[in-house]
Design a protein around this motif. Structure first.
Motif, PDB file in Angstrom:
ATOM      1  N   SER A   1       0.831  -1.197   0.000  1.00  0.00           N
ATOM      2  CA  SER A   1       0.000   0.000   0.000  1.00  0.00           C
ATOM      3  C   SER A   1       0.868   1.250   0.000  1.00  0.00           C
ATOM      4  O   SER A   1       2.086   1.188   0.253  1.00  0.00           O
ATOM      5  N   GLU A   2       0.248   2.386  -0.260  1.00  0.00           N
ATOM      6  CA  GLU A   2       0.956   3.654  -0.417  1.00  0.00           C
ATOM      7  C   GLU A   2       1.787   3.975   0.818  1.00  0.00           C
ATOM      8  O   GLU A   2       1.302   3.890   1.955  1.00  0.00           O
ATOM      9  N   ARG A   3       3.033   4.358   0.579  1.00  0.00           N
ATOM     10  CA  ARG A   3       3.941   4.626   1.688  1.00  0.00           C
ATOM     11  C   ARG A   3       4.989   5.639   1.278  1.00  0.00           C
ATOM     12  O   ARG A   3       5.263   5.831   0.092  1.00  0.00           O
ATOM     13  N   GLY A   4       5.606   6.244   2.292  1.00  0.00           N
ATOM     14  CA  GLY A   4       6.770   7.087   2.088  1.00  0.00           C
ATOM     15  C   GLY A   4       7.949   6.506   2.840  1.00  0.00           C
ATOM     16  O   GLY A   4       7.790   5.884   3.903  1.00  0.00           O
ATOM     17  N   PHE A   5       9.149   6.693   2.299  1.00  0.00           N
ATOM     18  CA  PHE A   5      10.362   6.133   2.887  1.00  0.00           C
ATOM     19  C   PHE A   5      11.406   7.226   3.057  1.00  0.00           C
ATOM     20  O   PHE A   5      11.574   8.082   2.173  1.00  0.00           O
ATOM     21  N   ASN A   6      12.131   7.157   4.170  1.00  0.00           N
ATOM     22  CA  ASN A   6      13.275   8.025   4.406  1.00  0.00           C
ATOM     23  C   ASN A   6      14.525   7.163   4.404  1.00  0.00           C
ATOM     24  O   ASN A   6      14.565   6.123   5.074  1.00  0.00           O
ATOM     25  N   LEU A   7      15.543   7.561   3.677  1.00  0.00           N
ATOM     26  CA  LEU A   7      16.735   6.729   3.527  1.00  0.00           C
ATOM     27  C   LEU A   7      17.436   6.493   4.858  1.00  0.00           C
ATOM     28  O   LEU A   7      18.108   5.472   5.037  1.00  0.00           O
TER      29      LEU A   7
ATOM     30  N   THR B   1       2.470   6.385  -4.688  1.00  0.00           N
ATOM     31  CA  THR B   1       1.012   6.428  -4.632  1.00  0.00           C
ATOM     32  C   THR B   1       0.433   5.901  -5.927  1.00  0.00           C
ATOM     33  O   THR B   1       1.125   5.797  -6.945  1.00  0.00           O
ATOM     34  N   GLN B   2      -0.849   5.552  -5.871  1.00  0.00           N
ATOM     35  CA  GLN B   2      -1.570   5.339  -7.115  1.00  0.00           C
ATOM     36  C   GLN B   2      -1.600   6.645  -7.898  1.00  0.00           C
ATOM     37  O   GLN B   2      -1.765   7.719  -7.317  1.00  0.00           O
TER      38      GLN B   2
ATOM     39  N   GLY C   1       0.083  -3.917  -8.788  1.00  0.00           N
ATOM     40  CA  GLY C   1      -0.545  -4.017 -10.092  1.00  0.00           C
ATOM     41  C   GLY C   1      -1.352  -2.797 -10.469  1.00  0.00           C
ATOM     42  O   GLY C   1      -2.395  -2.901 -11.118  1.00  0.00           O
ATOM     43  N   GLU C   2      -0.859  -1.609 -10.090  1.00  0.00           N
ATOM     44  CA  GLU C   2      -1.561  -0.355 -10.346  1.00  0.00           C
ATOM     45  C   GLU C   2      -0.672   0.595 -11.149  1.00  0.00           C
ATOM     46  O   GLU C   2       0.535   0.377 -11.300  1.00  0.00           O
ATOM     47  N   ASP C   3      -1.275   1.655 -11.670  1.00  0.00           N
ATOM     48  CA  ASP C   3      -0.516   2.751 -12.280  1.00  0.00           C
ATOM     49  C   ASP C   3       0.047   3.585 -11.137  1.00  0.00           C
ATOM     50  O   ASP C   3      -0.712   4.142 -10.325  1.00  0.00           O
TER      51      ASP C   3
END
Length: 778
Positions: A592-598, A656-657, A693-695
């Protein structure tokens, strides 16, 4: 050949026979009608043979039209702020590109500041399809009042025009303070101050209150010979804020006065402190001395040139002509380039800047969009100027992209593109040669190479030069220049590079130590100048389409452990010890949609793949997004108002989608004011929807923290970072093996005769070197 380009948006100012100059605080104008003047906005798909006379006329639809017939200098009226294009609907674009479908419909976005509305607000309208006709609709994009009037975009008509009188009222009170400080006064209207060298600009303060519209006024002393952004290195020790929340100018006032780290609630309190002798006076009066040497502000050296620098330096050389092709779009503001299997459409968005669409390599679409989105800058300091911040998209990165200097900004071999777009209130902006294209031998390196020592002791080496095709533009926003490269390599990789240049913004430094509390927040770089710590974080939109739009996102993390830690207990092979530690890779499909910090993601590689499309070895084809330059993180806490508005700065990559209603990272032109209540922020798109499996869209951040040093005056040495979009298992083997390296060619001046031959000479048995002959037969 597919045609690309933009649509014409045309404006007319009924009150003027000729357009007013850019930034005219005293100009009173309406912006409701249109005339026969083309403004080619950033577009994507539009047929080259389309009728260029079509007009967008939001004010011509009678009672159903957009209410924008007011005067922008009167904040109680409804007026048009800007018009630009909505992005093309992607599904319609792909149908047109891939299946011969109809030309996608185009729509204009009209921003109206509705001061006469109840409640007053800012409204966006979707107008179209274009051109204006019987089927045109004008659709509000928000509910009434959703964008409060206090979030209106900052402008140089109503806001600045009224600020002059509010500021000058207190400047008159502070006249003795200015004279005690520098021997001059400051005013926009007082004739005694007409020859003053004190100048000012306003910037958004780090506002703590929601529902307000406030700015900070900072003052500088300019040296006439070097007037320009170098002013920001000579900072006056006085600053204050202006409250502009009310629609009634008479309610506006100045507050939070600061003088050399001494605070006062009003101008009168500051003037009284001078009069009663309790004010510590900071006096950089040498700035006005006839003997003052202001050459330290200069962008050129006044002394003798460094030895050998009078000789011309190396240049790029195209011995057999250009190896790329530029195809004209439907306007001066668009090109399609073709280079060594690459093809993409290039435009410049008025707000966000450089934008590429339909990026193809060897016949496959790699990306639908690669575009700059935003620049975030937050300063730090004890003095109020150190609390400045800038959301640079609000200053229109694209409209701030000016002419590039041949031989300096781009090599002499470059080809250029002009850009046309609309600025505030319908001003036509036409920047010549604002984008350049060239082929580069990157750092004189190879894309691959190897040397073998053969059994007979001779050497066998081979390699290919590391050529890249470069699309470059530079956005100059006030004192800083942002240099953007999108570089296309022969192996299918793309590098997005961001460099900063220009003048740093500084604070006043008192050599006697009165401003010493600023030391933790910067560096003393000159006698009266302290450079403040600040960051430059760059946001990008990367819409990859890996073998179509059904894509997934993976995080591949490197770790180290025993075999039992990798496989579970009892899995140590007989040839190893249970304590042996090995490196391993763990692949995780992100659901699912997520954000990552290095900093918290470990040693990870982030990939966008098509798990239904395999290479010859049954491995999913994909592209990785890799930060290959040292990059900064957002240091402010998540609950800081600036981070709430610019939540993309928390993540080095977020996925994100892709949605038509989520086209951008932010809406800076609204959220500069009351940032803790943003109209749009990336966190609003991170709502836990599936990304399998999304754009998909990857939102990428890369940036630096600038800790100033004395070598940064007058101009900083260009500094920046980059990230790569790199094929991973996309091809079955190295994609550059079919690139031939031509080493023999005719000279650029055939009249000289003969040819160059840079071929290898591997004859002889000397193992210590491989003789290379550079022959110029004459």
């Amino acid at each position: 050949m597919t045609c690309w380009g933009a649509v014409s948006i045309e404006f007319q100012h009924a009150a003027l026979a000729h357009p007013a100059p850019m930034y005219c605080p005293s100009c009173s104008r309406t912006a409701a009608h249109l005339e026969a003047r083309q403004v080619n906005q950033t577009g994507f798909i539009f047929p080259a043979d389309a009728d260029r006379s079509e007009m967008v006329n939001p004010g011509s639809a009678g009672t159903n039209g957009v209410p924008i017939d007011g005067d922008a200098s009167l904040l109680t009226e409804d007026y048009l702020y800007n018009v630009f294009l909505f992005p093309v609907n992607k599904a319609a674009a792909l149908a047109y590109l891939d299946a011969g479908g109809p030309v996608p419909a185009r729509y204009a976005k009209v921003i109206a500041v509705r001061g006469a509305h109840s409640p007053p607000d800012v409204m966006e309208y979707k107008v179209g399809p274009l051109p204006i006709g019987d089927d045109t609709t004008y659709i509000q994009q928000y509910d009434d009042g959703h964008i409060p009037w206090v979030k209106r975009p900052g402008d140089d008509l109503g806001d600045t025009g009224a600020m002059v009188f509010v500021i000058d009222k207190d400047a008159l009170i502070l006249k003795p303070v200015f004279n005690a400080t520098i021997g001059q006064c400051y005013s926009n209207t007082d004739p005694d101050c007409a020859s003053s060298n004190i100048t000012s600009f306003w910037a958004p303060p780090q506002t703590r209150e929601n529902g307000t519209n406030r700015v900070a006024l900072n003052m500088f002393f300019f040296s006439p010979e070097w007037a320009g952004a170098s002013d920001e290195l000579q900072v006056m020790p006085i600053a204050f804020k202006t409250e502009m929340t009310s629609q009634d100018y008479s309610d506006w006032y100045n507050f939070e006065f600061e003088y050399c780290n001494q605070g006062f609630p009003t101008a009168q309190a500051l003037a009284d402190a001078l009069a009663n002798g309790t004010l510590y006076v900071c006096s950089p009066k040498e700035w006005t001395s006839l003997s003052y040497n202001d050459n330290w502000l200069a962008d050129r050296y006044e002394g003798p040139a460094r030895g050998q620098s009078m000789k011309a330096g190396p240049r790029l050389y195209e011995p057999q002509g250009k190896r790329f092709t530029l195809l004209q779009g439907d306007s001066p503001s668009s090109r399609v380039f073709q280079y060594m299997g690459w093809q993409a459409h290039v435009t410049v968005d008025p707000w966000t800047g450089l934008s590429l669409h339909d990026v193809n390599f060897l016949g496959d679409r790699i990306a639908y969009e690669i575009s700059v989105q935003d620049q975030f800058v937050a300063y730090s300091g004890y003095s109020s100027i150190g609390q400045a911040f800038y959301f640079d998209d609000s200053y229109q990165l694209g409209a701030s992209s000016y002419q590039l200097r041949a031989g300096v900004d781009c090599p002499e071999t470059a080809t250029y593109m002009d850009i046309e777009m609309m600025g505030e209130f319908g001003y036509l902006i036409n920047s010549k040669a604002a984008v350049c294209f060239f082929e580069d031998w990157t750092l004189g390196t190879t894309t691959w190479r190897h040397t073998d020592i053969l059994e007979d002791g001779t050497l066998r080496d081979n390699g290919n030069r590391n050529y890249e095709f470069v699309v470059r533009t530079i956005a100059t926003v006030g004192n800083y220049d942002y240099m953007y490269d999108i570089r296309f390599a022969l192996d299918g990789a793309i590098t997005c590079r961001i460099y900063q240049a220009g003048y740093m913004q500084a604070a006043y430094w008192d050599p006697a130590g009165r401003t010493s509390k600023d030391l933790p927040f910067g560096t003393v770089v000159h006698t009266f100048t302290l450079g403040n710590i600040h960051d430059h974080l760059s946001g990008w939109k990367i819409d990859l389409d890996i073998m179509g739009t059904s894509n997934s996102f993976h995080q591949a993390t490197l770790g180290a452990g025993t075999f039992d830690e990798v496989f579970g207990p009892g899995n140590t092979p007989s040839w190893a010890l249970p304590t042996d530690v090995v490196k391993y890779q763990k692949d995780q499909l992100i659901a699912s949609e997520r954000g990552f910090n290095l900093q918290t993601a470990g040693q990870s590689t982030f990939l966008i793949t098509n798990d239904e499309a395999k290479n010859s070895f049954n491995v999913s084809r994909g592209y990785a997004i890799v930060h290959t330059g040292a990059t900064a993180s957002q240091l402010l806490p998540d609950n800081h108002p600036l981070v709430i508005a610019q939540s993309w700065t928390k993540y080095h990559i977020a996925v994100t989608q892709r949605k038509e209603e989520e086209p951008t990272l932010s809406k800076d032109y609204y959220d500069t004011h009351s940032p803790a209540q943003p109209v749009w922020s990336l966190d609003m798109a991170l709502n836990n929807e599936t990304i399998v499996g999304e754009d998909l869209v990857a939102w990428v951040m890369a940036g630096i923290v600038h800790v100033p040093r004395s070598e940064d005056d007058p101009l900083i040495t260009n500094v920046g970072t980059q990230f790569e979009i790199r094929p991973v298992n996309y091809f079955d083997q190295l994609a550059t093996l079919n690139v031939y390296e031509q080493n023999s060619f005719e000279p650029c001046t055939p009249q000289h005769g003969d040819a160059f031959d840079y071929s290898y000479d591997t004859s002889g048995n000397n193992v210590n070197y491989n003789k290379m002959s550079f022959k110029y037969n004459r």
